[in-house]
Design an enzyme around this catalytic site. Structure first.
Site, PDB file in Angstrom:
ATOM      1  N   LYS A  40       0.841  -1.201   0.000  1.00 40.08           N
ATOM      2  CA  LYS A  40       0.000   0.000   0.000  1.00 40.08           C
ATOM      3  C   LYS A  40       0.878   1.254   0.000  1.00 40.08           C
ATOM      4  CE  LYS A  40      -0.387  -0.570   5.023  1.00 40.08           C
ATOM      5  NZ  LYS A  40      -1.217  -1.168   6.098  1.00 40.08           N
ATOM      6  N   ARG A 135     -10.697  -0.852  14.836  1.00 37.31           N
ATOM      7  CA  ARG A 135     -10.636  -0.089  13.599  1.00 37.31           C
ATOM      8  C   ARG A 135     -11.744  -0.512  12.642  1.00 37.31           C
ATOM      9  NH1 ARG A 135      -4.845   0.436  10.598  1.00 37.31           N
ATOM     10  NH2 ARG A 135      -5.286  -1.679   9.922  1.00 37.31           N
ATOM     11  N   HIS A 167      -6.226  -7.734  12.846  1.00 39.45           N
ATOM     12  CA  HIS A 167      -5.010  -6.910  12.862  1.00 39.45           C
ATOM     13  C   HIS A 167      -4.620  -6.618  14.310  1.00 39.45           C
ATOM     14  CE1 HIS A 167      -2.015  -4.479  10.970  1.00 39.45           C
ATOM     15  NE2 HIS A 167      -2.462  -3.335  11.421  1.00 39.45           N
ATOM     16  N   ARG A 226       1.099 -11.023   6.498  1.00 38.13           N
ATOM     17  CA  ARG A 226       1.084  -9.779   5.713  1.00 38.13           C
ATOM     18  C   ARG A 226       2.283  -8.922   6.111  1.00 38.13           C
ATOM     19  NH1 ARG A 226      -4.152 -10.021   8.316  1.00 38.13           N
ATOM     20  NH2 ARG A 226      -3.440  -8.259   9.554  1.00 38.13           N
ATOM     21  N   TYR A 270      15.121  30.549   8.110  1.00 38.34           N
ATOM     22  CA  TYR A 270      13.940  31.252   8.652  1.00 38.34           C
ATOM     23  C   TYR A 270      13.969  31.277  10.176  1.00 38.34           C
ATOM     24  CZ  TYR A 270      11.718  30.694   4.052  1.00 38.34           C
ATOM     25  OH  TYR A 270      11.411  30.740   2.721  1.00 38.34           O
ATOM     26  N   CYS A 317      13.698  24.214   5.109  1.00 39.16           N
ATOM     27  CA  CYS A 317      12.777  25.011   4.293  1.00 39.16           C
ATOM     28  C   CYS A 317      11.947  24.075   3.415  1.00 39.16           C
ATOM     29  CB  CYS A 317      13.559  25.974   3.402  1.00 39.16           C
ATOM     30  SG  CYS A 317      14.795  26.953   4.281  1.00 39.16           S
ATOM     31  N   MET A 318      11.093  24.655   2.591  1.00 36.99           N
ATOM     32  CA  MET A 318      10.246  23.825   1.732  1.00 36.99           C
ATOM     33  C   MET A 318      11.076  22.986   0.768  1.00 36.99           C
ATOM     34  SD  MET A 318       7.140  24.909  -0.836  1.00 36.99           S
ATOM     35  CE  MET A 318       6.176  25.748   0.397  1.00 36.99           C
ATOM     36  N   ASP A 319      12.129  23.594   0.216  1.00 32.74           N
ATOM     37  CA  ASP A 319      12.877  22.938  -0.857  1.00 32.74           C
ATOM     38  C   ASP A 319      14.378  22.805  -0.590  1.00 32.74           C
ATOM     39  OD1 ASP A 319      10.406  23.417  -2.324  1.00 32.74           O
ATOM     40  OD2 ASP A 319      11.140  25.485  -2.484  1.00 32.74           O
TER      41      ASP A 319
HETATM   42  C1  LIG Z   1      -0.401  -2.015   6.857  1.00 28.62           C
HETATM   43  C2  LIG Z   1      -0.959  -3.318   7.289  1.00 28.62           C
HETATM   44  C3  LIG Z   1      -0.139  -4.444   7.419  1.00 28.62           C
HETATM   45  C4  LIG Z   1       1.374  -4.386   7.284  1.00 28.62           C
HETATM   46  O1  LIG Z   1       1.908  -3.949   8.508  1.00 28.62           O
HETATM   47  P1  LIG Z   1       3.492  -3.896   8.744  1.00 28.62           P
HETATM   48  O2  LIG Z   1       3.610  -3.479  10.159  1.00 28.62           O
HETATM   49  O3  LIG Z   1       4.007  -2.867   7.801  1.00 28.62           O
HETATM   50  O4  LIG Z   1       4.003  -5.250   8.457  1.00 28.62           O
HETATM   51  C5  LIG Z   1      -0.737  -5.662   7.686  1.00 28.62           C
HETATM   52  N1  LIG Z   1      -2.068  -5.752   7.864  1.00 28.62           N
HETATM   53  C6  LIG Z   1      -2.886  -4.686   7.793  1.00 28.62           C
HETATM   54  C7  LIG Z   1      -4.339  -4.858   7.997  1.00 28.62           C
HETATM   55  C8  LIG Z   1      -2.358  -3.431   7.521  1.00 28.62           C
HETATM   56  O5  LIG Z   1      -3.171  -2.368   7.458  1.00 28.62           O
END
Ligand SMILES: *Cc1c(COP(=O)(O)O)cnc(C)c1O
Length: 385
Positions: A40, A135, A167, A226, A270, A317-319
């Protein structure tokens, strides 16, 4: 001269990703648990278009993203694997999901019902189970009513209940209380699985492991792990002792644009927050907060030039930013500066600005080209605009 060298760029080192993949594969029983790549947010800022094919070459056939745009992007560039959207998609997109062979997370029973109403063809879903993250998902406090809801969803028209997932909230902590909490999440989750089995509902997948879960709470009942952050060589939490040497995949670099002597008493940037106490040599580096380098690092972090640490002076700064390079030999316009990478990791910078390495790499903006490198060879330079 390579174009990207003009200013600032992020090197994405695929060979380091390969190392992390090999080490991660040792943490789980891959006969029971399939590794999934969490890609993601543009593969945590690492360029999904290059990361996903590399993961596919290394045996990955399951990917997780956050939304339908990310999922469809993966399909567009030819990802053949399974793709799971971990977050909400409006039910109107039900057919767009199934047409692209995308698996959708179900966030609630209402969501499932609405997806079903909108689906004119079968849609695969993984039902989110809330075991303590608060969540998304069906609340698993009462296993029996959770199983009831699960069964109702699995009977919905055009909904294929292919899996369930949960999760963890604190899998990245050594605190005994947190460990017990994680264990209780796991037990709720697999008690639900067993309860569903009794009712002759047995989805193909039941998965609970993120990076920290797969590393510190591995459970072979989880059919998928995951892995996100550890693929990219960063820690789920900075305080953790990791079971292998992780290699941060991203190096953020910039070319020095200007070096000048500043007499004692000079102010820099700044707000005049920095005043030179003695004569210094200051370098200007063309990278700033619009590139995703947090302004919170002003006056706190060092950058690395010619192998030496140069403190950032004054406000970012920004850049652009300025660094004190007094005493560092051979710094001139064009000299390469490392902002973070293997030597000073994104996790190290995160500590200085009270966040996590995830936010540092995800925050690197699209103004920064990604230079894709494998064993020292440049394979691609990705410019987002
Ligand atoms: C982002 C996410 C992960 C991955 O988590 P990491 O800590 O980066 O391994 C796994 N499961 C869900 C539901 C997530 O949102």
């Amino acid at each position: 001269m390579q174009d990207f060298l003009r200013r600032a760029w992020a090197e994405i080192h695929l060979d380091r990703l390969g190392h992390n993949i090999n080490e991660i594969a040792k943490l789980v029983n891959t006969d029971k648990t399939q590794l999934a790549g969490v890609v993601k947010a543009n593969a945590y800022g690492h360029d999904d278009r290059n990361i996903v094919p590399f993961l596919e070459q290394h045996g990955f056939s399951f990917f997780a993203v956050s939304n339908i745009r990310e999922a469809e992007k993966l399909r567009r560039f030819g990802c053949k694997g399974e793709i799971l959207i971990l977050g909400y998609t409006p039910p109107e997109y039900a057919d767009e999901l199934s047409e692209n062979d995308i698996i959708q997370a179900v966030v609630s029973e209402e969501h499932a019902a609405a997806l079903s109403e909108n689906a004119s063809r079968p849609l695969k879903v993984h039902i989110a189970i809330d075991t303590g993250m608060g969540r998304i998902g069906l609340l698993a406090d009462d296993i029996s009513s959770c199983a009831d809801a699960f069964c109702r969803i699995s009977k919905l028209n055009n909904i294929i209940a292919d899996g369930a997932f949960t999760h963890y909230a604190v899998a990245d902590s050594y605190d005994p209380d947190c460990k017990a909490y994680t264990d209780s999440q796991t037990e709720k989750f697999f008690t639900l699985r067993d309860e569903l089995k009794k009712r002759a509902v047995a989805p193909r997948h039941f998965h609970c492991l993120n990076s920290a879960g797969g590393t510190f709470h591995y459970d072979e009942r989880s059919t998928i792990a995951r892995f996100g952050i550890m693929l990219y060589g960063l820690k789920p939490d900075r305080s953790l002792d990791m079971p292998f040497d992780m290699r941060p995949v991203m190096d953020l670099k910039a070319s020095v644009s200007y070096v000048k002597k500043l007499p004692a008493g000079s102010f820099v940037s700044y707000g005049r927050t920095y005043r030179a106490e003695k004569d210094i040599l200051a370098a200007t580096i063309p990278i700033g907060y619009a590139d995703g380098l947090s302004r919170q690092l002003s006056g706190k972090a060092d950058i690395i030039i010619n192998g030496r640490r140069a403190p950032i002076i004054g406000r970012i700064c920004m850049d652009q930013l300025m660094a004190d390079v007094t005493g560092i030999p051979d710094v001139k316009a064009g000299t390469e500066a490392l902002i973070f990478g293997e030597e000073q990791t994104a996790d190290d910078l995160a500590e200085l600005c009270n966040t996590i390495g995830y936010e540092i790499v995800c925050g690197i903006s699209k103004r920064i080209p990604r230079v894709i490198i494998n064993n020292g060879e440049i394979l691609d330079v990705v410019e987002y605009y």
